[in-house]
Design a protein around this motif. Structure first.
Motif, mmCIF file in Angstrom:
data_model
loop_
_atom_site.group_PDB
_atom_site.id
_atom_site.type_symbol
_atom_site.label_atom_id
_atom_site.label_comp_id
_atom_site.label_asym_id
_atom_site.label_seq_id
_atom_site.Cartn_x
_atom_site.Cartn_y
_atom_site.Cartn_z
ATOM 1 N N VAL A 23 0.803 -1.227 0.000
ATOM 2 C CA VAL A 23 0.000 0.000 0.000
ATOM 3 C C VAL A 23 0.836 1.277 0.000
ATOM 4 C CG1 VAL A 23 -1.966 -1.133 1.097
ATOM 5 C CG2 VAL A 23 -0.317 0.091 2.529
ATOM 6 N N ASN A 24 2.084 1.204 0.424
ATOM 7 C CA ASN A 24 2.957 2.369 0.503
ATOM 8 C C ASN A 24 3.604 2.612 -0.866
ATOM 9 O OD1 ASN A 24 5.441 3.873 0.792
ATOM 10 N ND2 ASN A 24 5.266 3.586 2.994
ATOM 11 N N PRO A 25 3.343 3.766 -1.507
ATOM 12 C CA PRO A 25 3.868 3.992 -2.859
ATOM 13 C C PRO A 25 5.392 3.992 -2.941
ATOM 14 C CG PRO A 25 2.942 6.022 -1.971
ATOM 15 C CD PRO A 25 2.597 4.921 -1.006
ATOM 16 N N ASP A 26 6.066 4.426 -1.889
ATOM 17 C CA ASP A 26 7.530 4.419 -1.914
ATOM 18 C C ASP A 26 8.062 2.994 -1.950
ATOM 19 O OD1 ASP A 26 7.656 7.214 -1.865
ATOM 20 O OD2 ASP A 26 7.675 7.271 0.328
ATOM 21 N N GLN A 27 7.463 2.119 -1.151
ATOM 22 C CA GLN A 27 7.903 0.720 -1.158
ATOM 23 C C GLN A 27 7.518 0.027 -2.461
ATOM 24 O OE1 GLN A 27 7.865 -1.815 2.278
ATOM 25 N NE2 GLN A 27 7.177 -0.127 3.570
ATOM 26 N N LEU A 28 6.285 0.227 -2.920
ATOM 27 C CA LEU A 28 5.822 -0.400 -4.159
ATOM 28 C C LEU A 28 6.715 -0.004 -5.333
ATOM 29 C CD1 LEU A 28 3.454 -2.261 -5.111
ATOM 30 C CD2 LEU A 28 2.266 -0.166 -5.776
ATOM 31 N N SER A 29 7.144 1.260 -5.345
ATOM 32 C CA SER A 29 8.043 1.749 -6.396
ATOM 33 C C SER A 29 9.424 1.105 -6.302
ATOM 34 C CB SER A 29 8.200 3.272 -6.299
ATOM 35 O OG SER A 29 6.968 3.922 -6.517
ATOM 36 N N GLY A 30 9.776 0.617 -5.129
ATOM 37 C CA GLY A 30 11.084 0.010 -4.930
ATOM 38 C C GLY A 30 11.230 -1.379 -5.511
ATOM 39 N N TYR A 31 10.118 -2.078 -5.752
ATOM 40 C CA TYR A 31 10.230 -3.451 -6.241
ATOM 41 C C TYR A 31 9.250 -3.820 -7.355
ATOM 42 C CZ TYR A 31 6.085 -4.560 -3.460
ATOM 43 O OH TYR A 31 4.817 -4.577 -2.943
ATOM 44 N N GLY A 36 7.329 4.069 -11.043
ATOM 45 C CA GLY A 36 6.873 4.779 -9.861
ATOM 46 C C GLY A 36 5.400 4.594 -9.567
ATOM 47 N N ALA A 37 5.069 4.818 -8.312
ATOM 48 C CA ALA A 37 3.685 4.783 -7.838
ATOM 49 C C ALA A 37 3.418 6.089 -7.103
ATOM 50 C CB ALA A 37 3.465 3.597 -6.900
ATOM 51 N N LYS A 38 2.222 6.632 -7.306
ATOM 52 C CA LYS A 38 1.828 7.874 -6.635
ATOM 53 C C LYS A 38 0.520 7.613 -5.906
ATOM 54 C CE LYS A 38 3.879 10.848 -10.136
ATOM 55 N NZ LYS A 38 3.584 11.756 -11.236
ATOM 56 N N GLY A 39 0.503 7.899 -4.626
ATOM 57 C CA GLY A 39 -0.694 7.748 -3.818
ATOM 58 C C GLY A 39 -0.705 6.451 -3.039
ATOM 59 N N ARG A 40 -1.134 6.554 -1.801
ATOM 60 C CA ARG A 40 -1.252 5.392 -0.931
ATOM 61 C C ARG A 40 -2.545 4.644 -1.243
ATOM 62 N NH1 ARG A 40 1.088 3.605 3.715
ATOM 63 N NH2 ARG A 40 -0.272 2.392 5.084
ATOM 64 N N ILE A 41 -2.497 3.339 -1.232
ATOM 65 C CA ILE A 41 -3.679 2.525 -1.485
ATOM 66 C C ILE A 41 -4.586 2.582 -0.258
ATOM 67 C CG2 ILE A 41 -4.526 0.176 -1.876
ATOM 68 C CD1 ILE A 41 -1.999 -0.314 -3.547
ATOM 69 N N GLU A 42 -5.670 3.350 -0.409
ATOM 70 C CA GLU A 42 -6.693 3.502 0.633
ATOM 71 C C GLU A 42 -8.048 3.525 -0.050
ATOM 72 O OE1 GLU A 42 -5.357 7.238 2.287
ATOM 73 O OE2 GLU A 42 -4.250 6.195 3.870
ATOM 74 N N LYS A 43 -9.060 2.999 0.609
ATOM 75 C CA LYS A 43 -10.395 2.909 0.031
ATOM 76 C C LYS A 43 -10.837 4.263 -0.531
ATOM 77 C CE LYS A 43 -15.129 1.545 0.885
ATOM 78 N NZ LYS A 43 -16.086 0.964 1.816
ATOM 79 N N GLN A 61 -8.083 2.423 -9.430
ATOM 80 C CA GLN A 61 -9.117 2.780 -8.450
ATOM 81 C C GLN A 61 -9.081 1.792 -7.291
ATOM 82 O OE1 GLN A 61 -12.494 2.354 -10.998
ATOM 83 N NE2 GLN A 61 -12.289 4.398 -11.853
ATOM 84 N N VAL A 62 -9.043 2.333 -6.078
ATOM 85 C CA VAL A 62 -9.038 1.487 -4.883
ATOM 86 C C VAL A 62 -10.489 1.320 -4.427
ATOM 87 C CG1 VAL A 62 -8.134 1.131 -2.565
ATOM 88 C CG2 VAL A 62 -6.761 2.391 -4.264
ATOM 89 N N ILE A 63 -11.027 0.142 -4.624
ATOM 90 C CA ILE A 63 -12.410 -0.169 -4.267
ATOM 91 C C ILE A 63 -12.524 -0.503 -2.784
ATOM 92 C CG2 ILE A 63 -14.379 -1.692 -4.761
ATOM 93 C CD1 ILE A 63 -13.400 0.212 -7.101
ATOM 94 N N GLU A 64 -11.536 -1.237 -2.292
ATOM 95 C CA GLU A 64 -11.554 -1.664 -0.887
ATOM 96 C C GLU A 64 -10.127 -1.817 -0.405
ATOM 97 O OE1 GLU A 64 -13.819 -5.111 1.778
ATOM 98 O OE2 GLU A 64 -13.828 -5.234 -0.402
ATOM 99 N N ALA A 65 -9.869 -1.450 0.836
ATOM 100 C CA ALA A 65 -8.561 -1.644 1.460
ATOM 101 C C ALA A 65 -8.785 -1.884 2.951
ATOM 102 C CB ALA A 65 -7.664 -0.434 1.231
ATOM 103 N N ILE A 66 -8.727 -3.139 3.340
ATOM 104 C CA ILE A 66 -8.872 -3.531 4.740
ATOM 105 C C ILE A 66 -7.474 -3.866 5.241
ATOM 106 C CG2 ILE A 66 -9.905 -5.159 6.366
ATOM 107 C CD1 ILE A 66 -12.116 -5.631 4.236
ATOM 108 N N PRO A 67 -6.917 -3.023 6.137
ATOM 109 C CA PRO A 67 -5.534 -3.222 6.573
ATOM 110 C C PRO A 67 -5.237 -4.658 7.002
ATOM 111 C CG PRO A 67 -6.347 -1.143 7.398
ATOM 112 C CD PRO A 67 -7.525 -1.854 6.767
ATOM 113 N N ASN A 68 -4.138 -5.168 6.446
ATOM 114 C CA ASN A 68 -3.603 -6.489 6.769
ATOM 115 C C ASN A 68 -4.505 -7.643 6.355
ATOM 116 O OD1 ASN A 68 -1.518 -4.992 7.999
ATOM 117 N ND2 ASN A 68 -2.674 -4.933 9.895
ATOM 118 N N GLU A 69 -5.545 -7.362 5.539
ATOM 119 C CA GLU A 69 -6.463 -8.414 5.112
ATOM 120 C C GLU A 69 -6.693 -8.454 3.602
ATOM 121 O OE1 GLU A 69 -10.194 -8.613 7.207
ATOM 122 O OE2 GLU A 69 -9.221 -8.129 9.102
ATOM 123 N N LYS A 70 -7.108 -7.308 3.022
ATOM 124 C CA LYS A 70 -7.542 -7.359 1.622
ATOM 125 C C LYS A 70 -7.436 -6.002 0.943
ATOM 126 C CE LYS A 70 -12.000 -8.200 0.837
ATOM 127 N NZ LYS A 70 -13.281 -8.826 0.464
#
Length: 157
Positions: A23-31, A36-43, A61-70
């Motif tokens: 969900v963290n764009p800095d980490q996602l961009s790292g691997y 690059g990724a812009k924006g944190r994955i949040e509902k 588009q982020v439809i759903e983001a349940i921390p540590n689940e889905k």
């Protein structure tokens, strides 16, 4: 025919760390998002992803983001060449669901399901490409989380 697929991997890190790496764009961009990724994955958010092998930013588009689940994401369908589909019946979205399950040994099982492709040759080819991409994402996530290695660095350049 309902075009869909599922891929999974076990990551030797706690679920909280694995979820954050996605969900963290800095980490996602790292691997994974090599451009690059812009924006944190949040509902409700629309984040932007870019890849060296798939030029240009595209909205997710982020439809759903349940921390540590889905996480549930939608984006515009593309053909096998990576071009937005512009034929009759196009303009449809693909849905990806990523689930995170903590395992008893401290690892995390990450499962990715994707569906929504049209049941034609373009849909079939595009679904194969995305299956390849999500499999590579899981391999890259594992290498990044467990060994600090970016498998995609230089892969497409």
């Amino acid at each position: 025919m309902d075009l869909k697929f599922s891929v999974a991997a076990r990551i030797a890190k706690p679920v909280e760390e694995v979820y954050e790496a996605v969900v963290n764009p800095d980490q996602l961009s790292g691997y994974f998002t090599t451009g690059g990724a812009k924006g944190r994955i949040e509902k409700g958010a629309t984040v932007m992803w870019s890849y060296h092998d798939f030029p240009g930013e595209f909205p997710v588009q982020v439809i759903e983001a349940i921390p540590n689940e889905k996480i549930v994401l939608d984006w515009e369908a593309t053909d096998e060449a990576g071009i937005e589909v512009d034929k009759p019946g196009a303009g449809y979205n693909i849905r990806m669901t990523m689930e995170f399950k903590p395992l008893e040994d401290g690892r995390t099982l990450v499962t990715i399901n994707e569906r929504g492709w049209h049941s034609d040759q373009d849909g079939l080819q595009s679904s194969y490409g995305n299956c390849e991409g999500w499999t590579q994402m899981l391999c890259s996530l594992k290498a990044w989380m467990e060994h600090g290695i970016n498998l995609r660095e230089g892969f497409y350049q």
